[in-house]
Design an enzyme around this catalytic site. Structure first.
Site, PDB file in Angstrom:
ATOM      1  N   CYS A  95       0.671  -1.051  -0.021  1.00 28.54           N
ATOM      2  CA  CYS A  95       0.065  -0.036  -0.151  1.00 28.54           C
ATOM      3  C   CYS A  95       0.863   1.220   0.113  1.00 28.54           C
ATOM      4  O   CYS A  95       1.434   1.564  -1.080  1.00 28.54           O
ATOM      5  CB  CYS A  95      -1.044  -0.037   1.098  1.00 28.54           C
ATOM      6  SG  CYS A  95      -2.312   1.077   0.907  1.00 28.54           S
ATOM      7  N   HIS A 192      -3.922  -5.910   2.033  1.00 25.49           N
ATOM      8  CA  HIS A 192      -3.358  -6.059   3.377  1.00 25.49           C
ATOM      9  C   HIS A 192      -3.766  -7.438   3.810  1.00 25.49           C
ATOM     10  O   HIS A 192      -4.650  -7.968   3.043  1.00 25.49           O
ATOM     11  CB  HIS A 192      -3.887  -5.066   4.397  1.00 25.49           C
ATOM     12  CG  HIS A 192      -3.756  -3.551   4.251  1.00 25.49           C
ATOM     13  ND1 HIS A 192      -2.551  -3.073   4.479  1.00 25.49           N
ATOM     14  CD2 HIS A 192      -4.293  -2.388   3.471  1.00 25.49           C
ATOM     15  CE1 HIS A 192      -2.336  -2.051   3.998  1.00 25.49           C
ATOM     16  NE2 HIS A 192      -3.381  -1.624   3.361  1.00 25.49           N
TER      17      HIS A 192
END
Ligand code: GLN
Length: 248
Positions: A95, A192
């Protein structure tokens, strides 16, 4: 004597949203399951990143933490990471860290955060945030599962390929169905989870790349009964896909 793998956990205090630091632990655990000796080396912010590790794990971060991390990695402290990437050592960036592997991130405050320029991509903050479960299919046909929470929209240039194609979720920009990026031993993703806990095949791919640099191959998994990681992978896919391949 078991082959030793050294896994760097870079700036966990700045780049560590949603338990992303767990990717380093999972990689070490998976390495041990392949008969390797593994150690996780924490690299706190303010310390130069050593160039001699076998793998580098960097997690997500809010815009302000990313700006601080970008400043440090853009300085001499980041030379070790750049050299390692140039030498084909494994880099896994999640990310916010994935965004920093690109050329630039124009964040939600309108600030231009210079990236490391290791991957051909640029990111611009957008609204709404892309939040929720994601399922993609990698170029090897593997289904990848994770969750996303980002405002940034990343656009890949011709010099890099996506890690996967989006089947469910936003991915890089909720527009071109790409998710993440992959270039040699460098992998970036918005997933994630931690992503390696949910996707053992991706952990094996990275370990294989780390050994490939030494002219070695990843050995078979040493049986320890049920493969809990494979169970988690299946459970997360079944939670999103009613039957493999079809979206709920
Ligand atoms: N701050 C970045 C964004 O919002 C990355 C977020 C994250 O790492 N979870 O896009």
């Amino acid at each position: 004597m078991a082959e030793r793998i050294r896994i760097g956990l870079v700036y966990p205090e700045l780049l560590g949203t949603y338990g992303d630091r767990g990717n380093a632990e999972v990689l070490a655990w998976r390495a041990a399951r392949h008969g390797l000796a593994a150690e996780v080396v924490a690299v706190p912010a303010g310390q130069p990143v050593p160039p001699w590790l076998d793998a580098y794990v960097l997690g997500g971060g809010e815009d302000a933490a990313q700006a601080t991390a970008a400043g440090l990695l853009g300085s001499g402290d980041g030379d070790g990471l750049r050299r390692a990437a140039d030498q084909g050592r494994v880099v896994l960036a999640i990310c916010g860290a994935f965004q920093l592997l690109g050329r630039v991130y124009l964040d939600g405050r309108g600030w231009e955060i210079p990236g490391l320029g290791l991957l051909d991509l640029e990111t611009t903050a957008g609204t709404p945030r892309l939040v929720g479960e994601v399922v993609t299919r990698s170029r090897d046909g593997e289904l990848l599962t994770g969750f996303e929470n980002h405002g940034g929209r990343s656009v890949l240039g011709p010099g890099v390929e996506p890690l996967g194609r989006v089947l469910r979720g936003g991915g890089n920009n909720a527009h071109d169905a790409t998710e993440g990026a992959r270039q040699g031993a460098m992998v970036g993703t918005y997933l994630h989870g931690p992503v390696l806990a949910r996707n053992p095949a991706l952990a094996d791919l990275l370990l294989g790349k780390a050994l490939e640099r030494r002219g070695r191959q990843l050995g078979p998994l040493q049986s320890v009964g049920r493969d809990l990681a494979a169970d988690l992978h299946l459970a997360r896919l079944q939670a999103v896909l009613p039957r493999r391949g079809r979206l709920r």
